[in-house]
Design an enzyme around this catalytic site. Structure first.
Site, short mmCIF file in Angstrom:
data_model
loop_
_atom_site.label_atom_id
_atom_site.label_comp_id
_atom_site.label_asym_id
_atom_site.label_seq_id
_atom_site.Cartn_x
_atom_site.Cartn_y
_atom_site.Cartn_z
N LYS A 72 28.52 21.58 32.16
CA LYS A 72 28.18 21.32 33.56
C LYS A 72 26.81 20.62 33.66
O LYS A 72 26.09 20.52 32.66
CB LYS A 72 28.16 22.65 34.32
CG LYS A 72 29.55 23.33 34.40
CD LYS A 72 29.45 24.60 35.23
CE LYS A 72 30.77 25.35 35.26
NZ LYS A 72 30.69 26.57 36.12
N TYR A 86 38.17 22.47 41.65
CA TYR A 86 37.87 23.84 42.07
C TYR A 86 38.71 24.26 43.28
O TYR A 86 38.32 25.18 44.00
CB TYR A 86 36.38 23.98 42.37
CG TYR A 86 35.51 24.15 41.12
CD1 TYR A 86 35.81 25.13 40.17
CD2 TYR A 86 34.39 23.34 40.92
CE1 TYR A 86 35.01 25.28 39.04
CE2 TYR A 86 33.60 23.51 39.79
CZ TYR A 86 33.92 24.48 38.86
OH TYR A 86 33.11 24.66 37.74
N PHE A 121 31.10 30.47 48.25
CA PHE A 121 30.24 29.63 47.41
C PHE A 121 30.83 28.25 47.13
O PHE A 121 30.26 27.47 46.37
CB PHE A 121 29.91 30.35 46.10
CG PHE A 121 31.12 30.76 45.28
CD1 PHE A 121 31.76 29.86 44.44
CD2 PHE A 121 31.61 32.06 45.37
CE1 PHE A 121 32.87 30.24 43.69
CE2 PHE A 121 32.73 32.45 44.62
CZ PHE A 121 33.35 31.54 43.78
N ARG A 150 37.39 30.66 26.06
CA ARG A 150 36.88 31.54 27.12
C ARG A 150 36.00 32.65 26.53
O ARG A 150 34.97 33.00 27.09
CB ARG A 150 38.05 32.16 27.91
CG ARG A 150 38.86 31.18 28.74
CD ARG A 150 38.18 30.75 30.01
NE ARG A 150 37.96 31.82 30.95
CZ ARG A 150 37.53 31.63 32.20
NH1 ARG A 150 37.27 30.40 32.66
NH2 ARG A 150 37.33 32.64 33.00
N THR A 185 31.87 34.99 33.33
CA THR A 185 31.48 34.04 34.38
C THR A 185 30.03 34.24 34.80
O THR A 185 29.27 33.28 34.94
CB THR A 185 32.41 34.20 35.60
OG1 THR A 185 33.75 33.94 35.18
CG2 THR A 185 32.02 33.25 36.72
N ARG A 203 27.29 31.42 27.51
CA ARG A 203 26.60 31.87 28.73
C ARG A 203 25.63 33.00 28.42
O ARG A 203 24.55 33.10 29.02
CB ARG A 203 27.63 32.29 29.78
CG ARG A 203 28.37 31.09 30.39
CD ARG A 203 29.65 31.51 31.09
NE ARG A 203 30.26 30.45 31.89
CZ ARG A 203 31.47 30.56 32.43
NH1 ARG A 203 32.20 31.65 32.27
NH2 ARG A 203 31.95 29.56 33.16
N ASN A 236 25.91 28.34 35.17
CA ASN A 236 26.43 29.03 33.98
C ASN A 236 26.93 28.07 32.90
O ASN A 236 27.79 28.40 32.11
CB ASN A 236 27.46 30.10 34.37
CG ASN A 236 28.70 29.51 35.02
OD1 ASN A 236 28.83 28.29 35.15
ND2 ASN A 236 29.63 30.36 35.40
N HIS A 262 32.31 25.03 31.80
CA HIS A 262 33.61 25.36 32.39
C HIS A 262 34.66 25.36 31.29
O HIS A 262 34.60 24.54 30.36
CB HIS A 262 34.02 24.30 33.43
CG HIS A 262 35.46 24.46 33.84
ND1 HIS A 262 35.85 25.34 34.82
CD2 HIS A 262 36.60 23.90 33.35
CE1 HIS A 262 37.18 25.30 34.91
NE2 HIS A 262 37.66 24.44 34.04
N GLU A 286 43.99 20.59 34.52
CA GLU A 286 42.62 20.07 34.42
C GLU A 286 42.52 18.89 33.46
O GLU A 286 41.81 17.93 33.73
CB GLU A 286 41.67 21.21 34.02
CG GLU A 286 41.58 22.26 35.14
CD GLU A 286 40.87 23.55 34.74
OE1 GLU A 286 40.45 23.67 33.56
OE2 GLU A 286 40.75 24.44 35.59
P1 DAT Z 1 34.91 30.65 35.46
O1 DAT Z 1 34.01 29.44 35.53
O2 DAT Z 1 34.39 31.66 34.47
O3 DAT Z 1 36.37 30.30 35.25
P2 DAT Z 1 35.60 31.14 38.25
O4 DAT Z 1 36.75 30.21 38.05
O5 DAT Z 1 35.86 32.48 38.85
O6 DAT Z 1 34.80 31.38 36.88
O7 DAT Z 1 34.51 30.44 39.17
C1 DAT Z 1 34.23 29.07 39.01
C2 DAT Z 1 32.74 28.87 39.10
O8 DAT Z 1 32.29 29.21 40.42
C3 DAT Z 1 31.91 29.75 38.17
O9 DAT Z 1 31.80 29.21 36.87
C4 DAT Z 1 30.59 29.81 38.87
C5 DAT Z 1 30.98 29.78 40.35
N1 DAT Z 1 31.05 31.13 40.89
C6 DAT Z 1 31.98 32.07 40.64
N2 DAT Z 1 31.74 33.20 41.30
C7 DAT Z 1 30.60 32.98 42.01
C8 DAT Z 1 29.82 33.75 42.90
N3 DAT Z 1 30.14 35.00 43.20
N4 DAT Z 1 28.71 33.16 43.42
C9 DAT Z 1 28.36 31.90 43.12
N5 DAT Z 1 29.06 31.11 42.28
C10 DAT Z 1 30.16 31.65 41.74
MG MG Z 2 37.69 29.32 36.47
#
Ligand code: DAT
Ligand code: MG
Length: 148
Positions: free
Chosen positions: A9, A49, A57, A85, A91, A102, A112, A115, A126
């Site tokens: 990222k 996303y 968020f 993963r 996350t 991470r 973080n 991705h 994706e």
């Molecule tokens: P991951 O990236 O581990 O697959 P995710 O798909 O649940 O996680 O979320 C996508 C991204 O969104 C994540 O990398 C960071 C952001 N994110 C997730 N939960 C969040 C939160 N509670 N507040 C802010 N950003 C968040």
């Molecule tokens: Mg995800």
């Protein structure tokens, strides 16, 4: 052989972590099938996303992921989706184990670093969003005889 979509990222690019992250997946024994440095458009960010569009968020997430260059990659290998993963860590970096990406390099969920696709369906979707078929390379390495 399974493929996954991984992406350093904008925070990871700015913090000079492309090499470190590529190195971890190389050393693990996975094969890089495609990679590019790019800036994600608003439209691609919203598609990528899409599953989070109702989350509070979402706006911040799209602004962040489009804020600077990312390093998009496709990696190949046995079980690569789930293993990547695990190598990424939780996350939220506060919950990410040490020796994960991470866990080692990030502090807060909004920045973080990396991705990674979370399932076989996400990986196909994706990879298709980010890469044309001709941008992916099919090849093998002799070292695979010592990995598998
Ligand atoms: P991951 O990236 O581990 O697959 P995710 O798909 O649940 O996680 O979320 C996508 C991204 O969104 C994540 O990398 C960071 C952001 N994110 C997730 N939960 C969040 C939160 N509670 N507040 C802010 N950003 C968040
Ligand atoms: Mg995800």
């Amino acid at each position: 052989m399974e493929r996954t979509f991984l992406m350093v990222k904008p925070d990871g690019v700015q913090r000079n972590l492309i090499g470190e992250i590529v190195s971890r997946f190389e050393k693990k024994g996975f094969l890089l099938a495609g990679a590019k440095l790019m800036v994600i458009s608003q439209e691609l960010a919203e598609q990528h996303y899409g599953e989070h569009k109702e989350r509070p968020f979402f706006g911040e997430l799209v602004d962040f992921i489009t804020s600077g260059p990312v390093f998009a990659m496709v990696w190949e290998g046995e079980n690569v989706i789930a293993t990547a993963r695990q190598m990424m860590g939780a996350t939220n970096p506060k919950d990410a184990a040490a020796a994960t990406i991470r866990g080692d390099f990030a502090v807060t969920v909004g920045k973080n670093i990396i991705h990674g696709s979370d399932s076989a369906e996400s990986a196909v979707r994706e990879i298709g969003l980010f890469f044309k078929e001709e941008e992916l390379v099919e090849y093998s390495k002799l070292v695979n005889e010592w990995v598998y």
